[in-house]
Design an enzyme around this catalytic site. Structure first.
Site, PDB file in Angstrom:
ATOM      1  N   CYS A 128       0.793  -1.113  -0.132  1.00 53.18           N
ATOM      2  CA  CYS A 128       0.097  -0.050  -0.056  1.00 53.18           C
ATOM      3  C   CYS A 128       0.704   1.087   0.083  1.00 53.18           C
ATOM      4  CB  CYS A 128      -1.127  -0.095   1.201  1.00 53.18           C
ATOM      5  SG  CYS A 128      -2.269   1.301   0.816  1.00 53.18           S
ATOM      6  N   ASP A 197      -4.152   1.298   9.832  1.00 44.72           N
ATOM      7  CA  ASP A 197      -5.166   2.454   9.734  1.00 44.72           C
ATOM      8  C   ASP A 197      -5.744   2.008  11.289  1.00 44.72           C
ATOM      9  OD1 ASP A 197      -5.278   2.106   6.910  1.00 44.72           O
ATOM     10  OD2 ASP A 197      -6.740   3.397   7.227  1.00 44.72           O
TER      11      ASP A 197
END
Ligand code: RUB
Length: 325
Positions: A128, A197
Site C-alpha cells: 500500500c 489504519d
C-alpha cells in the site's frame, strides 16, 4: 490558501482523493478548524451543535481509519466547558492546530525511529502507500544506507503507483510487483514495513487488504515485519471489546458494471482492509518509541490517556492527544 468546507473534505475522503489514515485525520482537523472559524451562530449551544454535526459528517466518511474519530474526539473535547462562542472557537482552533502539528512531528519521529531498524544492504517490502512506512525507508536511504525496495501494486486502487513514484523520486532502487507475487520474492526480502489504519488493544493491526497475507508469508519465511503507526491510530474502544469495522467499498473499483452485468451469478466483494494478528508482527514503531504489539494497551492507556475506567463514565471523558487535558 483556499479553505475547504466540511462537505468538500468529506467527499474527498470518501472518494479517496484524500487517503491514508494520517492524512485523513489531518484533513478532518483542518476542516473542523476552518468550519469553527467561519461559523456564524447566535449562542454557544448552536455553535456546539453545528460543530457536532460537522464532526459526524467527517467521522462517517471512512469507518476503518481510527485516526479519524481519534482526531475528531481530541479536537472536540472541552467545547462544553467554554463560557462563550469565542472561547469555544479559540479552544477548538488551538486543538486542531495542535493535532496537525503533533501528527506531523509524529510522522517525522517515526521515520527516525523506524530507520534504525533498517540495516545497510537491506531489501524491504512494503504494501500500500503509507507515509510513515515510506518515511522510515526514505530516512534509512537519506542516512546513507544502501537499500532496495519491493512495492506491491495494491489492487484494486493501485496505491502502489503512488509508492513507487515517491521511492523513485527519492532515488531508491525499487521493484514493482503484483500483489500475488509477494511469496515469489519473499526470500529476497529482509524486512517488511507497512503502515496501519488501526491498532487494537491486543496488538492486531488493521491495514490495506492483503497486509495479512503479506504478514503470513513473511512469518513463514522468517522475515521480520514492522508496522509504523502514530499513537492516534491505536483504537481506544477495542479496550471494551469493540471491533474495528472493515470498510467494504463498491464493486466498480474491482469490475466495471458492463462486465458485472454479463455475470449475473457473480458478486464482487471488495473489503478495503484486513486484520493482521499480533503474532505476525515483530514491532510497532510509534512516535513514543518502538513496542512489541502486545504492549498496545500501554499506548492506549499511558500515551493516548485513555483508561478502561473512563468507559464506565461514558466515552466523552475529557482526555486529549498525548494525554493532555
Ligand atoms: C491506506 C492504508 C495505509 C494506512 C497508513 O489505505 O492502508 O497503509 O492508512 O497510511 P487507503 P499512513 O488508501 O484505502 O486509505 O501511514 O499514510 O497514515
Amino acid at each position: 490558501m483556499k479553505l475547504m468546507s466540511v462537505p468538500e473534505t468529506a467527499d474527498k475522503i470518501k472518494s479517496m482523493e484524500i487517503r491514508g489514515a494520517g492524512r485523513i485525520a489531518r484533513a478532518a482537523a483542518e476542516a473542523l478548524r476552518d468550519h469553527a472559524l467561519s461559523l456564524k451562530v447566535k449562542n454557544l449551544q448552536a455553535f456546539s451543535s453545528e460543530m457536532e454535526k460537522a464532526a459526524e459528517i467527517l467521522v462517517s466518511t471512512r469507518p476503518t481509519a481510527v485516526s479519524l474519530p481519534n482526531a475528531v474526539h481530541i479536537i472536540m473535547t472541552g467545547l462544553d466547558q467554554a463560557k462563550d462562542i469565542e472561547e469555544a472557537r479559540f479552544r477548538l482552533v488551538q486543538r486542531a492546530d495542535g493535532f496537525i502539528d503533533s501528527s506531523r512531528h509524529a510522522v517525522e519521529n517515526i521515520a527516525q525511529f523506524g530507520a534504525r531498524h533498517i540495516r545497510d544492504g537491506d531489501t524491504i517490502l512494503t504494501h500500500c502507500n503509507s507515509e510513515v512506512a515510506l518515511g522510515c525507508i526514505i530516512e534509512a536511504h537519506r542516512s546513507g544506507k544502501e537499500i532496495e525496495v519491493f512495492a506491491t501494486e495494491v489492487r484494486p486502487r493501485n496505491q502502489g503507483l503512488i509508492t513507487i513514484r515517491t521511492l523513485n523520486d527519492a532515488g531508491i532502487k525499487t521493484n514493482f510487483i503484483v500483489d500475488s507475487a509477494v511469496r515469489s520474492f519473499i526470500h529476497d526480502v529482509d524486512l517488511v514495513i507497512v503502515g496501519a489504519d488501526a491498532v487494537t488493544v491486543n496488538g492486531a493491526v488493521v491495514n490495506k487488504i492483503g497486509t495479512s497475507m503479506v504478514a503470513h508469508t513473511a512469518k513463514e519465511a522468517r522475515v521480520n515485519m514492522i508496522v509504523a503507526a502514530e499513537t492516534y491510530k491505536f483504537a481506544p474502544r477495542t479496550v471494551i471489546g469493540e471491533f474495528i469495522q472493515i470498510e467494504e467499498r463498491g464493486p466498480d473499483e474491482v469490475l466495471p458494471e458492463a462486465v458485472r452485468k454479463t455475470l449475473p451469478n457473480v458478486t464482487v466483494r471488495n473489503p478495503a482492509f484486513d486484520v493482521t494478528p499480533a503474532e505476525f508482527i515483530d514491532l510497532i514503531v510509534t512516535e513514543a518509541g518502538a513496542i512489541p504489539p502486545q504492549m498496545a494497551y500501554i499506548i492506549i492507556k499511558e500515551y493516548l490517556g485513555w483508561d478502561i475506567t473512563e468507559f464506565a463514565q461514558g466515552f466523552d471523558a475529557p482526555v486529549g492527544f498525548n494525554g493532555q487535558q
